[in-house]
Design an enzyme around this catalytic site. Sequence first.
Site, mmCIF file in Angstrom:
data_model
loop_
_atom_site.group_PDB
_atom_site.id
_atom_site.type_symbol
_atom_site.label_atom_id
_atom_site.label_comp_id
_atom_site.label_asym_id
_atom_site.label_seq_id
_atom_site.Cartn_x
_atom_site.Cartn_y
_atom_site.Cartn_z
ATOM 1 C CB VAL A 56 2.817 5.515 35.840
ATOM 2 C CG1 VAL A 56 3.035 4.033 35.558
ATOM 3 C CG2 VAL A 56 2.849 5.759 37.343
ATOM 4 C CB ALA A 101 2.220 7.304 29.757
ATOM 5 C CE LYS A 102 -5.122 8.904 32.772
ATOM 6 N NZ LYS A 102 -5.899 8.884 31.528
ATOM 7 N N GLY A 103 -0.287 10.431 34.282
ATOM 8 C CA GLY A 103 0.445 11.249 35.247
ATOM 9 C C GLY A 103 -0.466 12.204 35.972
ATOM 10 C CG ASP A 142 -7.027 12.389 32.963
ATOM 11 O OD1 ASP A 142 -7.999 12.436 33.741
ATOM 12 O OD2 ASP A 142 -6.601 11.322 32.497
#
Length: 427
Positions: A56, A101-103, A142
């Site tokens: 995202v 952002a993050k995924g 992460d």
Amino acid sequence: MNALVATSRNFKQAAKLLGLDSKLEKSLLIPFREIKVECTIPKDDGTLASFVGFRVQHDNARGPMKGGIRYHHEVDPDEVNALAQLMTWKTAVANIPYGGAKGGIGCSPGELSCSELERLTRVFTQKIHDLIGIHTDVPAPDMGTNPQTMAWILDEYSKFHGYSPAVVTGKPVVTTDSYWELMPLIEVSDLGGSLGREAATGRGVLFATEALLAEYGKSIKDQRFVIQGFGNVGSWAAQLISAAGGKVIAVSDVTGAIKNNKGLNIEKLLKHSVENRGIRGFSGGESIDPSSLLTEDCDVLIPAALGGVINRENANDIMAKFIIEAANHPTDPEADEILSKKGVVILPDIYANSGGVTVSYFEWVQNIQGFMWDEEKVNAELKTYMTRGFKDVKEMCRAHNCDLRMGAFTLGVNRVARATVLRGWEA
């Protein structure tokens, strides 16, 4: 309250305080791009396995998007969305030129071999390489990923775009004795990882705490600390606070909780934790119920583990005068209200744990320059950013007559909104 609801609620409160145009407010909430890809790999036994990968990309008004990639069997699109949004505000509060952002990939990394994880990472990179990049979107480790994962992404991305160390941050930094024994013990980074990155979030917590206590005429030296969580962030925070003269009287991790009113010997506790895979059984303190840790009598409480641990059930019993949110979203909004009425000062996660992403920015800068810094420079720059960040948050608190959480959110949202409008946004 889940992370997405809480983040959106805080954003809307900040937008109201700032008097944002309703159309601009809606535009800032909606992600720039959501990516969903299928990743099929051959397993070691010859069978095929399929996984779903997400990314995202929330906002790029202030610069390339930035955020972690997590490998977890419950990678929830809603949570990824909330964390991407939170990264937008966090990078703006830290005043580094990034968006959020993050995924992640829906998998159980513990059930996959090292070679399977490498194949999965490379397939995921192949699917998204055109949508990430040095000036587009810069991933980082992460939950369930680590510096080795970043090295695989760098290698796979470089096959398409040429050697690009700045495409990811959190790359490996190793001590030379892990390769050969003739060299002295020094840290080296052959792929452009930054010195000081491993301790960065914990060190940022130290600098944030120093800035907050100074506001009240106090210093680390006079305070008693309780730290929930003894992973990367909690253990570094404990070491650095102890070295600065603070008295860490209680600590917990997944194996249990330890207390010593005279102060725990953090060096010995860390050694015990590494050797025994947890703090349980440490002889330098008495064992206590982990659920009572948050309500121990102390001056400063540092939740550095899970989200939602401070809630309406335990908020009334918390005795700390200051809470430093080293974890993401550790305090529920209901608990926020209860603690505020009690006069407890909460330093919000959006500022308090931004040391990690700040040093990730330093790593990116070093890679683009092709000029690496020594650890002393990294730590000095981090202190400058954290100290200046606290002053900026306090200024917003005074301007809008609000607490530190809303001060941080109004600061972050205002910077992103201003950049969006300056770039030519039209209602």
